[in-house]
Design an enzyme around this catalytic site. Structure first.
Site, PDB file in Angstrom:
ATOM      1  N   ASP A  92      -6.200  -3.761  -1.904  1.00  0.00           N
ATOM      2  CA  ASP A  92      -4.541  -3.534  -1.374  1.00  0.00           C
ATOM      3  C   ASP A  92      -3.505  -4.925  -0.157  1.00  0.00           C
ATOM      4  OD1 ASP A  92      -3.177  -2.388   1.712  1.00  0.00           O
ATOM      5  OD2 ASP A  92      -3.980  -0.725   0.465  1.00  0.00           O
ATOM      6  N   SER A 113       0.782  -1.113  -0.066  1.00  0.00           N
ATOM      7  CA  SER A 113       0.159  -0.230  -0.275  1.00  0.00           C
ATOM      8  C   SER A 113       1.090   1.468  -0.125  1.00  0.00           C
ATOM      9  CB  SER A 113      -0.728  -0.026   1.512  1.00  0.00           C
ATOM     10  OG  SER A 113      -1.829   0.717   0.675  1.00  0.00           O
TER      11      SER A 113
END
Length: 287
Positions: free
Chosen positions: A154, A40
């Site tokens: 993510d 991320s």
């Protein structure tokens, strides 16, 4: 004393800007970062460092205001997410051109999550921007990425602290930046300004959710809080399992997901927390 570092950067929204400060402090103490892996926001910062463009990004992000951050949010009316997640990367491309990961100065790996096959997807070749777009796709916030027949979200969903995927470097010290450190303040201790900013942003989000009972602000809060519990536990278990030489903990409540206008504050926090962890490590070596 070992001076080579394998750096692991975790997921965690705008708190990830503290990772810039960590890198600054590692360099001040003479450490050489020879490999990076990130999930991320960790993939964003790690990739920029690996390509030698972190200073350009830092100069830009430190000038952002609340209004600038808001204007970078490309809202969309869809059941797949609140944000397209394209506008900010198009802006970055105006002063940081794309680069293939295999051409970067040091080995770099970005991690995303394949939700159809329930496994990680590693990006260590190909476009930097394609890699980080997949890695930052917070479920229900950013529209997920279609990639080779898979749906990617993510990387922090499965690997918030992706120590498993940093390239091994002989004799290197493993340094983890954990953005899920203990909270500094109870919610009752937050200032009125903090609470107002948070509520204002979340109310706007809730108005943009148009399906079922998701119009309630409670839905978004429940979603993010539930995922945070899971991710915190994963991060803790990973750190305990691998027991890296240096762990730099950034308090979980130091910033919200989209508080990128707090860049200077977060970078200083990263420097301070890194300094404490590095000095503790060096003192232990001398004993």
């Amino acid at each position: 004393m070992p001076k080579s570092v394998s750096l692991v950067l975790s997921s965690g929204g705008s708190r990830g800007l503290a990772q810039i400060g960590v890198i600054h402090e590692l360099e001040r103490h003479g450490f050489n970062i020879n490999a990076v892996a990130g999930s991320s926001i960790g993939s964003v910062i790690g990739g920029l460092y690996a390509m030698g463009k972190l200073s350009e990004y830092t100069d830009w992000v430190c000038r952002l205001t609340k209004k600038d951050v808001w204007n970078l949010m490309d809202f969309t009316i869809t059941s797949h997410g609140l944000l397209k997640g394209e506008r900010v990367f198009e802006k970055l491309k105006t002063f940081i051109p794309d680069m293939n990961i295999e051409d970067m100065k040091i080995p770099f790996t970005a991690i995303a999550t394949d939700i159809l096959n329930e496994k990680e997807v590693l990006f260590n070749r190909g476009s930097y921007y394609k890699a980080i777009r997949a890695s930052v796709s917070i479920p229900a916030v950013f529209i997920p990425v279609n990639h080779d027949g898979s749906i990617l979200v993510d990387g922090g969903l499965l690997y918030p602290v992706p120590i498993e995927f940093v390239k091994p470097v002989e004799g290197a010290v493993t340094v983890i930046v954990n953005l899920y450190g203990d909270k500094r303040r109870n919610i009752s201790e937050l200032s009125e300004t903090d609470r107002g900013d948070y509520k204002g942003l979340m109310k706007t989000f809730s108005k943009l959710i148009s399906t079922g009972n998701k119009k309630s602000i409670g839905y978004y809060t429940l979603l993010t809080t539930t995922s945070s519990v899971m991710i915190h536990k994963l991060a803790k278990l990973t750190i305990e399992k691998y027991n890296p030489e240096i762990v730099i903990n950034i308090p979980f409540d130091s910033a919200g997901t989209f508080d990128f206008y707090k860049a200077e504050e977060l970078i200083k926090l990263g420097e301070a927390e890194a300094r404490k962890a590095i000095l503790s490590y060096l003192n232990n070596l001398r004993e």
